[in-house]
Scaffold this motif. Structure first.
Motif, PDB file in Angstrom:
ATOM      1  N   CYS A 131       0.826  -1.222   0.000  1.00  0.00           N
ATOM      2  CA  CYS A 131       0.000   0.000   0.000  1.00  0.00           C
ATOM      3  C   CYS A 131       0.855   1.265   0.000  1.00  0.00           C
ATOM      4  N   SER A 132       1.774   1.357  -0.948  1.00  0.00           N
ATOM      5  CA  SER A 132       2.652   2.514  -1.073  1.00  0.00           C
ATOM      6  C   SER A 132       1.858   3.735  -1.522  1.00  0.00           C
ATOM      7  N   PRO A 133       2.127   4.889  -0.919  1.00  0.00           N
ATOM      8  CA  PRO A 133       1.408   6.098  -1.315  1.00  0.00           C
ATOM      9  C   PRO A 133       1.873   6.602  -2.683  1.00  0.00           C
ATOM     10  N   MET A 134       0.932   6.856  -3.559  1.00  0.00           N
ATOM     11  CA  MET A 134       1.241   7.456  -4.859  1.00  0.00           C
ATOM     12  C   MET A 134       1.540   8.937  -4.654  1.00  0.00           C
ATOM     13  N   GLU A 169       8.879  14.600   0.884  1.00  0.00           N
ATOM     14  CA  GLU A 169       9.348  14.329   2.239  1.00  0.00           C
ATOM     15  C   GLU A 169       8.457  13.282   2.928  1.00  0.00           C
ATOM     16  N   PHE A 170       7.150  13.427   2.784  1.00  0.00           N
ATOM     17  CA  PHE A 170       6.212  12.464   3.359  1.00  0.00           C
ATOM     18  C   PHE A 170       6.471  11.060   2.822  1.00  0.00           C
ATOM     19  N   LYS A 226       9.968   4.239   7.210  1.00  0.00           N
ATOM     20  CA  LYS A 226       9.170   3.503   8.185  1.00  0.00           C
ATOM     21  C   LYS A 226       8.878   2.085   7.698  1.00  0.00           C
ATOM     22  N   SER A 227       8.587   1.950   6.431  1.00  0.00           N
ATOM     23  CA  SER A 227       8.283   0.627   5.870  1.00  0.00           C
ATOM     24  C   SER A 227       9.493  -0.289   5.974  1.00  0.00           C
ATOM     25  N   LYS A 253      12.303  -4.938   8.880  1.00  0.00           N
ATOM     26  CA  LYS A 253      13.443  -5.486   9.615  1.00  0.00           C
ATOM     27  C   LYS A 253      13.011  -6.099  10.936  1.00  0.00           C
ATOM     28  N   ASP A 254      11.929  -5.580  11.501  1.00  0.00           N
ATOM     29  CA  ASP A 254      11.455  -6.084  12.814  1.00  0.00           C
ATOM     30  C   ASP A 254      10.794  -7.394  12.722  1.00  0.00           C
TER      31      ASP A 254
END
Length: 77
Positions: free
Chosen positions: A26-29, A62-63, A70-71, A76-77
């Motif tokens: 769900c990557s932001p366009m 930037e957003f 964050k993704s 990694k977690d």
């Protein structure tokens, strides 16, 4: 905060609500010129259109960059 900053932040918030998300993650366009044009057809702005677009795109870049960071940290977690 100046009225210019306030107007830009409010505009980005409203324009961003129409954002589409794609893919399994769900990557932001990115925000498009059309989305900005649609916003400005309803809301008046005294800011020069080129400057308005440039700032909205810079905030959006930037957003989206922070979203990618964050993704990656969640993966990694």
């Amino acid at each position: 905060m100046s009225w210019v900053a306030s107007e830009i932040i409010e505009a980005y918030y409203v324009i961003g609500r129409g954002r589409q998300f794609v893919g399994a993650s769900c990557s932001p366009m990115p925000i498009s010129v059309g989305m900005i044009t649609e916003y400005l057809s309803v809301h008046q702005s005294s800011i020069d259109r080129r400057e308005f677009d440039a700032v909205i795109f810079a905030i959006d870049d930037e957003f989206r960059a922070k979203w990618v960071e964050k993704s990656k940290s969640k993966d990694k977690d």
